[in-house]
Design a protein around this motif. Structure first.
Motif, PDB file in Angstrom:
ATOM      1  N   GLN A   1      -3.866  12.880 -33.100  1.00 24.25           N
ATOM      2  CA  GLN A   1      -3.827  13.187 -34.265  1.00 24.25           C
ATOM      3  C   GLN A   1      -3.121  14.543 -34.567  1.00 24.25           C
ATOM      4  O   GLN A   1      -2.620  15.589 -33.384  1.00 24.25           O
ATOM      5  CB  GLN A   1      -5.574  14.017 -34.451  1.00 24.25           C
ATOM      6  CG  GLN A   1      -6.361  12.972 -34.219  1.00 24.25           C
ATOM      7  CD  GLN A   1      -7.817  13.675 -34.329  1.00 24.25           C
ATOM      8  OE1 GLN A   1      -8.062  14.817 -34.524  1.00 24.25           O
ATOM      9  NE2 GLN A   1      -9.061  12.815 -34.277  1.00 24.25           N
ATOM     10  N   ALA A   2      -2.558  14.677 -35.744  1.00 22.66           N
ATOM     11  CA  ALA A   2      -1.362  15.676 -35.754  1.00 22.66           C
ATOM     12  C   ALA A   2      -1.690  16.303 -37.226  1.00 22.66           C
ATOM     13  O   ALA A   2      -2.116  15.882 -38.238  1.00 22.66           O
ATOM     14  CB  ALA A   2      -0.191  15.150 -36.058  1.00 22.66           C
ATOM     15  N   LYS A   3      -1.483  17.670 -36.922  1.00 24.80           N
ATOM     16  CA  LYS A   3      -1.580  18.770 -38.394  1.00 24.80           C
ATOM     17  C   LYS A   3      -0.689  19.777 -38.084  1.00 24.80           C
ATOM     18  O   LYS A   3      -0.292  20.190 -37.070  1.00 24.80           O
ATOM     19  CB  LYS A   3      -3.031  19.185 -38.418  1.00 24.80           C
ATOM     20  CG  LYS A   3      -3.490  20.017 -37.508  1.00 24.80           C
ATOM     21  CD  LYS A   3      -5.107  20.864 -37.956  1.00 24.80           C
ATOM     22  CE  LYS A   3      -5.589  21.755 -36.876  1.00 24.80           C
ATOM     23  NZ  LYS A   3      -6.693  22.140 -37.189  1.00 24.80           N
ATOM     24  N   MET A   4      -0.158  20.310 -39.176  1.00 25.98           N
ATOM     25  CA  MET A   4       0.705  21.375 -39.375  1.00 25.98           C
ATOM     26  C   MET A   4       0.188  22.499 -40.199  1.00 25.98           C
ATOM     27  O   MET A   4      -0.087  22.415 -41.454  1.00 25.98           O
ATOM     28  CB  MET A   4       2.151  20.903 -39.712  1.00 25.98           C
ATOM     29  CG  MET A   4       3.145  21.826 -39.758  1.00 25.98           C
ATOM     30  SD  MET A   4       4.907  20.850 -39.654  1.00 25.98           S
ATOM     31  CE  MET A   4       5.990  22.360 -39.673  1.00 25.98           C
TER      32      MET A   4
ATOM     33  N   VAL B   1      -3.958  14.962 -28.396  1.00 27.09           N
ATOM     34  CA  VAL B   1      -3.841  13.455 -27.477  1.00 27.09           C
ATOM     35  C   VAL B   1      -4.977  13.347 -26.853  1.00 27.09           C
ATOM     36  O   VAL B   1      -5.418  13.980 -25.660  1.00 27.09           O
ATOM     37  CB  VAL B   1      -2.432  13.237 -26.854  1.00 27.09           C
ATOM     38  CG1 VAL B   1      -2.409  11.981 -26.265  1.00 27.09           C
ATOM     39  CG2 VAL B   1      -1.476  13.797 -27.558  1.00 27.09           C
ATOM     40  N   PRO B   2      -6.198  12.596 -27.204  1.00 31.47           N
ATOM     41  CA  PRO B   2      -7.446  12.157 -26.317  1.00 31.47           C
ATOM     42  C   PRO B   2      -7.011  11.541 -25.269  1.00 31.47           C
ATOM     43  O   PRO B   2      -5.852  10.924 -24.809  1.00 31.47           O
ATOM     44  CB  PRO B   2      -8.234  11.327 -27.171  1.00 31.47           C
ATOM     45  CG  PRO B   2      -7.380  10.996 -28.397  1.00 31.47           C
ATOM     46  CD  PRO B   2      -6.093  11.615 -28.386  1.00 31.47           C
ATOM     47  N   LYS B   3      -7.877  11.925 -24.354  1.00 29.61           N
ATOM     48  CA  LYS B   3      -7.626  10.861 -22.996  1.00 29.61           C
ATOM     49  C   LYS B   3      -8.372   9.721 -22.893  1.00 29.61           C
ATOM     50  O   LYS B   3      -9.360   9.556 -23.747  1.00 29.61           O
ATOM     51  CB  LYS B   3      -8.253  11.844 -21.693  1.00 29.61           C
ATOM     52  CG  LYS B   3      -7.536  13.106 -21.524  1.00 29.61           C
ATOM     53  CD  LYS B   3      -8.002  13.708 -20.195  1.00 29.61           C
ATOM     54  CE  LYS B   3      -7.436  14.861 -19.621  1.00 29.61           C
ATOM     55  NZ  LYS B   3      -8.150  15.721 -18.667  1.00 29.61           N
ATOM     56  N   LEU B   4      -8.019   8.507 -22.249  1.00 26.51           N
ATOM     57  CA  LEU B   4      -8.615   7.476 -22.067  1.00 26.51           C
ATOM     58  C   LEU B   4      -9.696   7.591 -21.197  1.00 26.51           C
ATOM     59  O   LEU B   4      -9.801   8.294 -20.503  1.00 26.51           O
ATOM     60  CB  LEU B   4      -7.717   6.287 -21.563  1.00 26.51           C
ATOM     61  CG  LEU B   4      -6.458   6.043 -22.449  1.00 26.51           C
ATOM     62  CD1 LEU B   4      -5.727   5.071 -21.830  1.00 26.51           C
ATOM     63  CD2 LEU B   4      -6.867   5.286 -23.803  1.00 26.51           C
ATOM     64  N   ALA B   5     -10.727   6.688 -21.389  1.00 24.96           N
ATOM     65  CA  ALA B   5     -11.937   6.896 -20.507  1.00 24.96           C
ATOM     66  C   ALA B   5     -11.437   6.131 -19.339  1.00 24.96           C
ATOM     67  O   ALA B   5     -10.615   5.227 -19.116  1.00 24.96           O
ATOM     68  CB  ALA B   5     -13.207   6.020 -21.334  1.00 24.96           C
TER      69      ALA B   5
END
Length: 161
Positions: A133-136, A145-149
């Protein structure tokens, strides 16, 4: 008799830029004129401007994932590109341009700066590259950046014969 003045080495600018980061007196040059020597101070911002624009990046790891903040002051979000390669390299790139004009009774100064920038960061193996996900906001780009399970450990019972 001819007098020769040594030229700067081809790495002169590079040496000044590196020194600017580690030495508070970097950018000070001594010019000799006859028996008089004078020191001229080049502002640190001028030295860094010659090197180009390198946005500062902060990286943090949380329990849920990784957070990347990039300082991009004055750069609109449509001039910024974010991509992730198959090898897991996160690349933030873009183009910066600015025009600054100062006009008063005594002077008229126009400064222009243009250039591309690029920063690359290798993401860890457990980063979920598909759900970034990106926002400015206010010149700061935030990437989450989420972690993988973690893979579940499969335990297989082995029968004894």
């Amino acid at each position: 008799m001819a007098v020769f003045f040594p030229r700067d080495s081809p790495f002169g600018d590079f040496d000044r830029i590196v020194s600017a980061f580690f030495d508070p007196d970097a950018g000070t040059t001594t010019a000799a004129r006859g028996n008089n020597q004078r020191q001229q101070r080049t502002p640190r911002s001028t030295i860094l401007t010659r090197a180009g624009f390198h946005p500062r990046i902060d990286l943090a790891e949380t329990d849920a994932g990784y957070v990347v903040h990039a300082d991009l002051p004055g750069i609109p979000k449509d001039k910024v590109d974010v991509s992730i390669s198959d090898e897991g390299v996160l690349v933030i790139s873009g183009e910066r341009s600015s025009n600054k004009e100062i006009k008063d009774e005594q002077r008229h100064v126009v400064e222009r700066s243009y250039g591309r920038f690029e920063r690359a960061v290798r993401l860890p193996q457990d980063a979920d590259r598909e759900n970034v996900q990106a926002k400015m906001t206010d010149g700061v780009l935030e990437l989450v950046v989420p972690k993988l399970a973690p893979p579940k450990e499969a335990i297989k019972k082995i029968s004894i014969l």
